[in-house]
Design an enzyme around this catalytic site. Structure first.
Site, PDB file in Angstrom:
ATOM      1  N   GLY A 226       0.821  -1.205   0.000  1.00 56.57           N
ATOM      2  CA  GLY A 226       0.000   0.000   0.000  1.00 56.57           C
ATOM      3  C   GLY A 226       0.851   1.249   0.000  1.00 56.57           C
ATOM      4  CE  LYS A 229       0.622  11.496   4.109  1.00 56.39           C
ATOM      5  NZ  LYS A 229       1.201  11.445   2.753  1.00 56.39           N
ATOM      6  N   GLY A 231       1.694   2.484   5.772  1.00 55.08           N
ATOM      7  CA  GLY A 231       2.840   1.626   6.056  1.00 55.08           C
ATOM      8  C   GLY A 231       3.486   1.960   7.385  1.00 55.08           C
ATOM      9  CD  GLU A 248       7.347  -5.356  -1.466  1.00 57.24           C
ATOM     10  OE1 GLU A 248       7.629  -4.446  -2.274  1.00 57.24           O
ATOM     11  OE2 GLU A 248       8.198  -6.161  -1.047  1.00 57.24           O
TER      12      GLU A 248
END
Length: 494
Positions: A226, A229, A231, A248
């Site tokens: 995704g 932020k 993450g 990722e």
């Protein structure tokens, strides 16, 4: 096919955006939720999978191969349904659905079926003289129950590719598909239970609250695909339980177009890579860097190739998909404000349509050049020389991918040595994704960890170190008390 039905939790929460500027809104929502008490039903599912993992059933090669074969059977038998779901979510044609997602996965599964048992075998390592006689090795062991959070831009491939690796490594999995691709999410929730072992897998549908509840639990691995932020939120949640993560993410992938190259071929490849999935691809070229003397040629070729690949009316072309939702169409439209649009620019939020668009020399500080575009906008920046191009890239965050079209080997080497990126491709776009021998992952803010092929198996495994020593040839050199003779021997062999 397994006769069991895997547990599915369908909580039907409202969809929220997870890309671009909307990522910030989503991150605020996730972080503001009370994650101290995870949903009871989700907790029960996690506990059930933990208990099954500790029976050791998933460690058997036969179990892993059986699950992989069942997954392959699902993709082959239900291809039409998955293609329809991808068309509903992203406007993909059946051909693109196969090329970019279903076919990619079937090829990957076949490779994992062939290689899993080999990867499971212990690997012999050398042993230092001081430890002789002994045998040293490493053995891959599964981590446990893993959480995989998929993305919406390739909602089938980005969910199942890490699942394939997790199965091969012998883990249990809870899969959280993206709520922004509801048709594919619902189909995964329906189909996976019909093909996989109900004791080892679960699918959680939902949005912010469900993701928050999942992140509160102590998983043995979290794999997230995704934006940056969210993450960060995933990583903070994982830190509470010391859970290892693979992130990722994405970024603004640059593409240099050098002089004195086969421009026709280069532009065909660039337009193909950029407009696949209407630019909603994490490794597509985000912006082009061109020498000013070559600018007019590049602009003209891009316009010609867009028409050749997608005709004069892409909106009516079945090979030209749709933006994921109307909010993202409006986000893309906002990037064009104050810019010099030299081609395209048409859009319809209601129809989720955004035309192939070319922008010339945008302000480097504008949103268009600060945010990951994730859409069919092609910014082109002109420069006086190669050094200026490299310097421009170096001053920005490390991208997920970086591209250079050049016939100059010296410049190619300088590009490779100077630019830090998750992956690179010289004279093409995204083709490294087709090679499972190459790890795929980001660096810096574009991600951490990697997968694909053996790298995926390793991402969901712990490499356990093992040494077996013999009772023969015992020596006393290491035992107390130490003396000058023992120290002479130890200094010689340590």
């Amino acid at each position: 096919m397994a006769n069991h039905i895997a547990p599915v939790v369908n909580l039907n929460s409202e969809s929220t955006s997870s890309n671009g500027a909307e990522e910030e809104q989503r991150s605020e929502q996730v972080s503001s939720q009370n994650s101290s008490n995870a949903d009871t039903e989700i907790t029960r599912l996690k506990t059930k999978l933990d208990e099954y993992f500790y029976t050791g059933a998933t460690k058997a090669a036969s179990w892993r191969i059986r699950q992989l074969k069942s997954l392959l059977s699902m993709l082959q038998k239900e291809e039409k349904q998955f293609a329809q779901a991808l068309h509903s979510d992203l406007g993909k044609s059946p051909e693109e659905a196969f090329f970019s997602e279903i076919g990619f996965l079937t090829k990957e599964i076949k490779s994992f079926i062939k290689k899993t048992e080999k990867w499971m075998k212990p690997i012999t390592k050398s042993t230092p003289l001081l430890a002789f006689p002994a045998k040293s090795m490493t053995k891959a062991e599964p981590l446990g129950t893993c959480l995989i959070i998929g993305a919406w831009n390739y909602p089938l491939m980005l969910c199942l590719s890490p699942v394939i690796a997790a199965i091969s490594a012998g883990n249990c999995v809870i899969l959280k598909p993206s709520e922004k691709s509801p048709a594919t999410s619902a189909l995964l929730a329906k189909m996976l239970p019909q093909y996989l072992d109900m004791n080892a897998f679960g699918v959680i549908e939902g949005a912010v609250q469900e993701t928050t509840d999942l992140l509160a639990l102590p998983f043995d691995k979290i794999f997230y695909t995704g934006g940056e932020k969210v993450g960060k939120i995933v990583m903070r949640a994982a830190a509470n339980n010391l859970t290892p993560v693979t992130l990722e993410l994405g970024g603004k992938s640059p593409c240099i177009i050098d002089k004195n190259i086969d421009l026709n071929t280069a532009i065909k490849r660039i337009v193909w890579g950029k407009l696949m999935n209407v630019g909603q691809t994490c490794v597509c070229p985000d912006y082009l860097l061109v020498h000013h003397s070559n600018l007019d040629n590049v602009l003209e070729k891009i316009k010609q190739v867009i028409v050749k690949q997608y005709k004069k009316a892409p909106k009516q072309n079945r090979f030209y998909g749709r933006v994921i939702d109307s909010d993202n169409v409006r986000r893309l439209a906002g990037y064009l404000e104050g810019q010099e649009v030299v081609y395209g620019g048409e859009y319809s939020a209601e129809e989720r349509y955004f035309a192939p668009t070319v922008v010339l020399n945008p302000d480097p500080d504008s949103d268009l050049m600060q945010e990951e575009i994730f859409g069919p906008i092609i910014p082109i920046l002109s420069f006086n020389g190669r050094s200026d191009m490299l310097q421009f890239i170096k001053q920005r965050a490390k991208p997920l991918a970086a591209y250079a079209f050049t016939e100059d080997k010296e410049f190619e080497d300088k590009f490779i040595d100077t630019i830090s990126a998750g992956s690179m491709c010289i004279n093409d776009i995204s083709m490294f994704m087709a090679n499972e021998e190459l790890p795929f992952g980001g660096v810096g803010t574009s991600g951490m960890g990697s997968y694909h092929g053996k790298y995926g198996f390793d991402a969901f495994s712990h490499q356990k170190s093992i040494m077996r020593r013999s009772f023969s040839f015992e020596n006393s050199f290491r035992y107390m008390p130490l003396n000058s003779i023992k120290m002479w021997v130890l200094r010689r062999f340590l």
